[in-house]
Scaffold this active site. Sequence first.
Site, PDB file in Angstrom:
ATOM      1  CG  ASP A 194     -57.195 -27.899 -34.497  1.00  0.00           C
ATOM      2  OD1 ASP A 194     -58.107 -27.128 -34.872  1.00  0.00           O
ATOM      3  OD2 ASP A 194     -56.969 -28.160 -33.310  1.00  0.00           O
ATOM      4  CD1 TRP A 218     -63.024 -21.520 -30.166  1.00  0.00           C
ATOM      5  CD2 TRP A 218     -63.373 -20.561 -28.165  1.00  0.00           C
ATOM      6  NE1 TRP A 218     -62.373 -22.278 -29.224  1.00  0.00           N
ATOM      7  CE2 TRP A 218     -62.581 -21.703 -27.983  1.00  0.00           C
ATOM      8  CE3 TRP A 218     -63.734 -19.800 -27.051  1.00  0.00           C
ATOM      9  CZ2 TRP A 218     -62.121 -22.103 -26.730  1.00  0.00           C
ATOM     10  CZ3 TRP A 218     -63.285 -20.201 -25.796  1.00  0.00           C
ATOM     11  CH2 TRP A 218     -62.470 -21.344 -25.653  1.00  0.00           C
ATOM     12  CG  ASN A 232     -56.426 -24.285 -33.447  1.00  0.00           C
ATOM     13  OD1 ASN A 232     -57.623 -24.458 -33.240  1.00  0.00           O
ATOM     14  ND2 ASN A 232     -55.515 -25.148 -33.083  1.00  0.00           N
ATOM     15  CB  CYS A 259     -60.595 -30.054 -35.200  1.00  0.00           C
ATOM     16  SG  CYS A 259     -60.449 -29.027 -33.745  1.00  0.00           S
ATOM     17  CG  ASP A 299     -61.670 -25.834 -28.985  1.00  0.00           C
ATOM     18  OD1 ASP A 299     -61.546 -27.013 -29.370  1.00  0.00           O
ATOM     19  OD2 ASP A 299     -60.886 -24.926 -29.313  1.00  0.00           O
TER      20      ASP A 299
HETATM   21  C1  GLA Z   1     -57.811 -26.461 -30.967  1.00  0.00           C
HETATM   22  C2  GLA Z   1     -58.669 -27.688 -30.881  1.00  0.00           C
HETATM   23  C3  GLA Z   1     -58.433 -28.381 -29.569  1.00  0.00           C
HETATM   24  C4  GLA Z   1     -56.983 -28.746 -29.437  1.00  0.00           C
HETATM   25  C5  GLA Z   1     -56.118 -27.506 -29.622  1.00  0.00           C
HETATM   26  C6  GLA Z   1     -54.660 -27.864 -29.695  1.00  0.00           C
HETATM   27  O1  GLA Z   1     -58.207 -25.507 -30.055  1.00  0.00           O
HETATM   28  O2  GLA Z   1     -59.989 -27.365 -31.065  1.00  0.00           O
HETATM   29  O3  GLA Z   1     -59.224 -29.540 -29.460  1.00  0.00           O
HETATM   30  O4  GLA Z   1     -56.663 -29.707 -30.411  1.00  0.00           O
HETATM   31  O5  GLA Z   1     -56.458 -26.807 -30.786  1.00  0.00           O
HETATM   32  O6  GLA Z   1     -53.876 -26.756 -29.889  1.00  0.00           O
END
Ligand code: GLA
Length: 991
Positions: free
Chosen positions: A659, A377, A661, A707, A729
Site C-alpha cells: 500500500d 480518491w 497511502n 494499492c 477504496d
Molecule cells: C488503504 C487501502 C485499504 C486498506 C487501508 C489500510 O486505504 O486502500 O484497502 O488497506 O489502506 O490502512
Amino acid sequence: MGHRGDNANSLYRSNSFSSLGPGRSQLQSFRSVHFNAQQRRFDLLCRTCQYSFRVDEHGWLEHLYWGVRLQPDDDLDFLRHTNISLPFDPIPEKAETFKPHIFVVSDILKRQSRDSNRNTWKAATMMQRHHYNEEASRLENACWRLLAMKQRRLLREREMAEGEGPQMNTTAFIPMTEDERALLFEEAVAKLMNDIADTRLKAASAKKDAWEVREPGAVKQQGEEQTSMSRIPPGLERVGRNTKLLEFSDYGTGDYRIPSFRVMYADGSHISPMLYKTHRVMLGVVPMGCGMPIVGDEFSVQTDAATLIVTLADPFTDLEVDLHYTVYEDFDIIVRRTVIRNKAPRGAGGVTVLKLASATVDFESDAYHFLHLPGEWAAERQVTVQPIVEGYRGVDSRRGTSSHQHNPFAVIARGDTPPEEDRGEVYGFALMYSGNHRIEVEKTETGRVRLNIGINPDHFSWSLASGGSLESPECIMAYSSDGLTYMSQQLHKLIRTHVIPQEFRGNWVCPILLNTWEAFYFQQTHDNIMQIAKEAKEIGVELLVVDDGWFGRRDDEYTSLGDWDVDFRKLPKGLKALVDEVNGLGLKFGIWVEPEMISVQSKLYEAKPEWALGQAGKSRSEGRNQLVLDFTRKDVRDYIYRKLEAILMSANIEYVKWDCNRHLTEVYSRQLSPAKQGEVFHRYVLGVYEVFRMLRARFPHVIIENCAGGGGRFDVAMLKYSPQIWCSDNTDALSRIRIQYGTSLAYPISAIGSHVSTVPNHQTFRHTPLKTRFVVALCGTFGYELDLTKEISAVEKEQLKAMNRLRTRLAPIIFQGDFYRLWNPFDSSSSVAAWMFVTPDRLKALVFAFISFKKSPGRYLPRLRLRGLDPDEKYTVSELVPTTIRRITSVQFAEDPHRPVYQFGKPTIEISGKALLNCGLPIKLEFDGDSCLFEITAHTHIASTQVVLPPGGASSPVLNKRKSRDGPGTTLLALLEEQEIPRSVSSRAVV
Ligand code: GLA
C-alpha cells in the site's frame, strides 16, 4: 557460440539491414522495421498498422504517417508536400551541420557505442543481482571469464615482449588502471553480446520472415550510392520546424510548440538542435540501465519484437538523444522511450536535463478528441472526453505517484465527435511510470496537434555529468482503426503477455481472497482472524489476507508505520503460528504492508528521523498522519527490503498487499546535494521499483497486489511487479461500475482488484443487492471484504458458496477473454452500463448489464447488441443469476424469493450469432442497482462438451429456506448451482 570475423566487434548482429533482393537495394528491412534508403524513411510495421517517419533535408526526423498498413511499394514522399511555408516560421540559415553519413550501412554495422555496452552491462549486472535470471548471470560470468582471459593474454604478450617467455602462473593478472580495465570489460561485453545476438539470430531465422545477413562490404556499396541529401528537392517549399510534423522536437530552434526535451548547458544556453546521426535495429527489447520496468522480458530472446534506435546529436555540443521504437509484430503497438546522453569529455562541463518526453507524436491537421481518466480518491479513472481545441492542455501528476487524480493514460481520437467503441481511428498512450507524469496536447494555428508524454518536467532537473545518461520511462502507443475496443484489447493482451510477471501469465487465475480490512479495520487479532478464516474456507475462499493493524502498535492511523514487527498483543502466538493455522484450514495466507511510509510515532522515526523526506528545521505536511520515507536513499531501501524479506521468510506468506497511502510533499532528500534536489521525485520512483524488483526476484511466486489508497497507483509499471492492483477504496458496486469501466480503457480486467463488501456500503452507505455486488466484483480479481462471522446470514452463506463455484468456472473467460464495452456509464444520457467477455475462439461469452439509477420508470432500454460473436454460430443464452423482483401491476413491484424472474421468461434461449449481433438482447433493468449476467455458449462448444443435466429444476432446498436480508432485488443466488451447466444441453437439436 560463434561469431563472424569482421563483425566480431558488432554489438548486435541485428544491426545490419538485409537487402530485399536484387533491384530493391534501397529497401533494408529487419523484421518489422523497414528502411527505405532512397527516401530516408523508416516504416514500422505492426499487425495492421504502420508508423512512418523520415530524415528530412535538415537532418530532422519528420513524422509522416500513423495509420492502417499501406501498400509495401507506396511512395510516401508526396506527404512532404503538406507543409506550407508561413511568414512567421523560422527556418535555419542552412543545413550545413547535418552530415549525411547514414547511408553508408557499414557505419551502422560498426556502430559500437560505448554507452550501449555500459548500459547493457549495468542492466545485466543489476538484473543478475536483483532478479534471478539465467541468461543475465551467464552473461556476467562469461564477461568475467573473457576479461580474465584477455588479461592473461596481455600478460603473456608482455612477458614475451620482455623476453621472459610464458610463465606458468596463468592466474596472474597484470595491474591495470580503471580505464584499461573498463575498456577490456566493454570489449568482453561486446563479444558476448555478439554471441548472444548470434543465438537470437538463430531463433529469429527459425521464424518466418527471417532476415538475411549481408557482408558489410556489399551493403556498404549499396549504401554509398545514397549520400546526397542536404538539398531541398525542387518543388518543395522550405519550411521551418514549427510547422513540420516531427518525431522529436528540440527547444529554441524555431519550433514554438511544446518541446520534447529541454536542457541547460553550463554556459546558460538552452538551445540544442538535434539532428539525425545514425540508427540501428535489434531483435527484442533493450533493458534499461537505470532499472525502470519495461514492456517485455529484458534478458530473454524475444523474437516477436524488434527495436529501432535512432540516434540524434547536437552538432555543436556533445549531447545525443536515442529514440527507441520497439515494434511488436503481433500487436498494433509500438513502445517508445528516449535516452539522453552527455558525451562531453571528462571535465568539459555538465548538462542539466529539464525535460525529457518519452514520446512526441504530431498529428496532421484534423478534428480530434482527447480522452483521459481523471478522478479522485474513491472515484478513480472517470472517463472524460473533450474536443481538442487551439491552445495547450496538460494533464499530470505532481504528487509523486501516478495518482488518483490523473492516470498516465490518454487517447487521441480522430473526428469531430467523441470516440466510439467499434469504429474510428484512436491512438492510445499508456506511460509505464508510477511517479509524476505529464501528458500535454497542443493544437496550433496550422490545425496540427502535438502530444508529448513523459515524466512531469515540473520540479524536475537531472544533472548529466560527462558520460552520464538519463532514460525516460516507456510509453506504450496503441493504434486502432476500429475504435476504443480494439485499442483496449491490444493493451490488455500486451500487458497480460509481456508485462505482468511470468508466474502469473497464461491460464493463471488469482485465488479468491478475503481481505480483513472492512471486517476489522485495525482490530486484527489471532482469534478474529481465525474465526473469519474458518467461515471463509467454508464458503470457498482460497486466500486470507490480513490487512493493516498486525504490526508495531498499530491501533489507529497515527502510529507504527516503519515498525514491521508483529504486535504480540494482537497476535500472541506470532505470525508463523497464525499462518500455519490458516494454512492448516486449507487457505493461503497474505499480508498488508506499507513499505514507503513512516509514522512519527514509531521506533523507526525515533531512530532515524532523517529518513523521512523533508528538510530539517522546516515545517512539513502529514498525509493520513504519516510521513514518506526517502526512497532515494540506499540505506532506507536496504532496511525496508530486509524487513520485508524477514516477514516473508518468517512464514508461508503467498500474497502481499503493498500500500501507499499518501502523496509526497516537501520533497527534499537530506542525502542529496543541492544540485540534485530536482532529481528526488524520479529517484524516489526508481527506489520503489528497486525494492519491488528485489522482492519479485527473491519471492517470484508471491502475488503482490499493488494499492495506493485504493487505485492511486494504477499504472503499467506497477503491473510489471504486481499482477493485480486494488482498483479503489470504494467497494460500493454502483460506484465500481464506473471506476472499473474507466480502468478497462487501458488495463486488463485480470488486474482489477474487486471485492464483494457489506451493506450498507462503508464508503457510500448504499444498499445494493448481493447479486449486483457479486456480478460487479466478478469483473475483476474477485474476493470479499466483509465480516463473514457477523454480516452474513445462513442463507447468504449458501449463496456465497454458489457464487464462488460460479466464479471459479467463469474466471478463465474473464481473465483471458476479449473485453467489449457495450453501454457506457459515462454517457450523460443514461445510467446503465454493459460489457462482455468473449473467448478468442468465439465459442463462449459472458454478458453483464447494470443500472445505477432508474431515471424514468417507463423508458425502455435499447436492446443490448452484442459484439465479438460469430454471426454464423448458434448460441445458447443462459441467464445465470435471475432476479426475484417482479412487476405485479403496472405500478407495483414485489419480491418473491421463491420465484426467479428471468429476462426472457425462462433460464435459456437459443439465438443465432447474427441475431445477437444485430437485434441484440432485450434487457429490463427495473430498479436502482439491478443487473443481469448471461452466459453465452456456442453450440459447437456444447457439442464438444456435452453433459447430462441432473434431475431437478429451479426449486432448491436452499431457496426455500432463504431469508431475505440483502434488500430489494434479492436474487435466487442458490440457483447458481443449477445454472452452472448450460441449460440447453438436453435440447441441442439446433446445432
Ligand atoms: C488503504 C487501502 C485499504 C486498506 C487501508 C489500510 O486505504 O486502500 O484497502 O488497506 O489502506 O490502512
